[in-house]
Motif scaffolding. Structure first.
Motif, mmCIF file in Angstrom:
data_model
loop_
_atom_site.group_PDB
_atom_site.id
_atom_site.type_symbol
_atom_site.label_atom_id
_atom_site.label_comp_id
_atom_site.label_asym_id
_atom_site.label_seq_id
_atom_site.Cartn_x
_atom_site.Cartn_y
_atom_site.Cartn_z
ATOM 1 N N ARG A 49 -4.357 -6.472 6.025
ATOM 2 C CA ARG A 49 -3.652 -6.094 7.252
ATOM 3 C C ARG A 49 -3.616 -7.274 8.223
ATOM 4 N NH1 ARG A 49 -6.115 -1.818 10.651
ATOM 5 N NH2 ARG A 49 -4.219 -2.089 11.884
ATOM 6 N N SER A 66 0.690 -0.275 10.482
ATOM 7 C CA SER A 66 -0.598 -0.908 10.203
ATOM 8 C C SER A 66 -0.621 -2.384 10.582
ATOM 9 C CB SER A 66 -0.963 -0.747 8.720
ATOM 10 O OG SER A 66 -0.120 -1.531 7.892
ATOM 11 N N GLN A 102 0.825 -1.209 0.000
ATOM 12 C CA GLN A 102 0.000 0.000 0.000
ATOM 13 C C GLN A 102 0.860 1.261 0.000
ATOM 14 O OE1 GLN A 102 -2.926 -0.122 3.089
ATOM 15 N NE2 GLN A 102 -3.911 1.811 2.512
ATOM 16 N N THR A 156 -16.196 -4.704 -0.140
ATOM 17 C CA THR A 156 -15.677 -3.355 -0.367
ATOM 18 C C THR A 156 -14.151 -3.338 -0.314
ATOM 19 O OG1 THR A 156 -15.687 -2.747 1.975
ATOM 20 C CG2 THR A 156 -17.740 -2.392 0.732
ATOM 21 N N VAL A 157 -13.563 -2.270 -0.836
ATOM 22 C CA VAL A 157 -12.105 -2.108 -0.811
ATOM 23 C C VAL A 157 -11.599 -2.061 0.618
ATOM 24 C CG1 VAL A 157 -10.199 -0.545 -1.372
ATOM 25 C CG2 VAL A 157 -11.992 -0.977 -3.064
ATOM 26 N N ASP A 158 -12.342 -1.364 1.487
ATOM 27 C CA ASP A 158 -11.935 -1.275 2.887
ATOM 28 C C ASP A 158 -11.885 -2.646 3.546
ATOM 29 O OD1 ASP A 158 -11.643 1.445 2.760
ATOM 30 O OD2 ASP A 158 -13.633 1.903 3.592
ATOM 31 N N GLN A 159 -12.841 -3.503 3.220
ATOM 32 C CA GLN A 159 -12.848 -4.853 3.779
ATOM 33 C C GLN A 159 -11.637 -5.647 3.290
ATOM 34 O OE1 GLN A 159 -16.788 -5.992 2.379
ATOM 35 N NE2 GLN A 159 -17.590 -5.961 4.487
ATOM 36 N N LEU A 180 -8.725 -4.385 2.227
ATOM 37 C CA LEU A 180 -7.505 -3.825 2.816
ATOM 38 C C LEU A 180 -7.345 -4.245 4.276
ATOM 39 C CD1 LEU A 180 -7.503 -0.212 1.303
ATOM 40 C CD2 LEU A 180 -6.004 -2.122 0.694
ATOM 41 N N HIS A 181 -8.458 -4.287 5.006
ATOM 42 C CA HIS A 181 -8.381 -4.714 6.402
ATOM 43 C C HIS A 181 -8.018 -6.194 6.476
ATOM 44 C CE1 HIS A 181 -9.021 -4.650 10.679
ATOM 45 N NE2 HIS A 181 -9.896 -5.631 10.606
#
Length: 323
Positions: free
Chosen positions: A68, A25, A10, A59-62, A64-65
């Motif tokens: 992580r 992160s 990222q 979603t993109v946030d899901q 990316l998490h």
């Protein structure tokens, strides 16, 4: 939605700031408290997304998490789930208790012995968990590394404590745990990863094709890990004794001595919260060395390497130095 490339970091890991953001992160201590099932679900989502088979509505946030969580708990080379205590995300909760205890209970020999032993047990597991995946270690070698590191820490701590007892100020005596921890790191990490020094670690070209094994790369990577680990614990074990020496003279803390241990543990956690990502970010985990510096491995000369590689050797080779 616009797709992201999960194989690309990222942030720019060639810069310190990019590495700092990256490690902040994935070393977030909250990540160490996810259950195994949640971590496996995150790994599955990452794999599904790579295969363009993620559940509808993801979603993109899901994603990316999930990445992580995956990066915090699974080995970067093998993809295997790491022991929770050995993960870098557990450095804050684990390290704050140990550092806080070592700088609080430094006066009695029994306390020094117990907390140095506990710290080296913790460090041994962290070193083993974050070794290069190409490293193999027998039970005998692990036992030797563990006993040697623990012994060096105890000899340093007890020896310095006895030497400084009537020769140094109380403040100077507070620094004994740091010297012992630094000395033990110099012993523990190389011994726990001794097979890398003996056999070398796999080195690759920029495209990820394996070229050979290099002992020089192993020594360089391990040296950087030692420096990083010492830097991670330095503020807590150097600055906090100075701070506590002053605070303990205040009337408030003298009236409330029971607050001393939890206060030092809390402050140790604050310093680690900052220093764990900083220490990890000092050197790039995907370390590189000039090809010209590769040591001869398995009796092969560079001309043999060139023949095996099938084309001119690159100027630099890359390897995972571990954490």
């Amino acid at each position: 939605m616009e797709r992201i490339d999960l194989d690309k970091p990222q942030w720019n890991l060639d810069t310190f700031r990019g590495r700092l953001n990256h490690f902040a992160s994935i070393t977030d201590p909250r990540l160490s408290f996810y259950s195994t099932s949640k971590l496996l679900e995150a790994k599955m989502l990452v794999e599904q997304y790579r295969a363009i088979k993620e559940p509808r509505g993801t979603t993109v946030d899901q994603v990316l998490h999930a990445r992580r969580m995956y990066l915090s708990a699974f080995h970067p080379d093998t993809g295997e789930l790491q022991n929770v205590i050995g993960r870098m995300s557990f450095q804050v909760p684990g390290g704050m208790l140990l550092i806080g205890a070592m700088i609080t209970f430094y006066r009695s020999n029994s306390a020094v012995i117990f907390w140095q032993w506990a710290n080296q047990s913790f460090n041994a597991l962290v070193n083993y968990t974050n070794r290069n995946a190409g490293s193999t270690l027998t039970n005998k070698q692990m036992a030797t590394a563990y006993i040697s590191a623990t012994s060096s820490a105890l000899v340093t701590a007890l020896g310095l404590k006895a030497f400084l007892a009537n020769r140094a100020s109380p403040l100077m005596q507070r620094f004994v745990p740091f010297v012992a921890v630094a000395a033990a790191n110099v012993v523990n990490i190389p011994l726990m990863r001794q097979s890398e020094i003996v056999n070398g670690v796999p080195v690759y070209d920029k495209s990820g094709k394996k070229i050979t094994e290099s002992r020089y790369a192993a020594v360089k990577g391990i040296s950087q890990v030692i420096l990083s680990r010492i830097m991670i614990c330095s503020p807590g074990m150097i600055l906090l004794p100075v701070l506590m020496e002053r605070l303990e003279k205040t009337a408030w803390l003298q009236r409330n001595r029971f607050i001393n241990p939890p206060l030092q543990i809390f402050l140790s956690g604050v310093t680690l919260l900052v220093m764990v990502p900083v220490g990890c970010a000092i050197f790039n985990q995907n370390c590189s060395v000039p090809t010209s510096r590769l040591l001869i491995m398995d009796g092969k000369q560079f001309k043999d390497l060139k023949a095996d590689y099938g084309k001119p050797l690159p100027d630099r080779v890359y390897f995972n130095k571990g954490l």
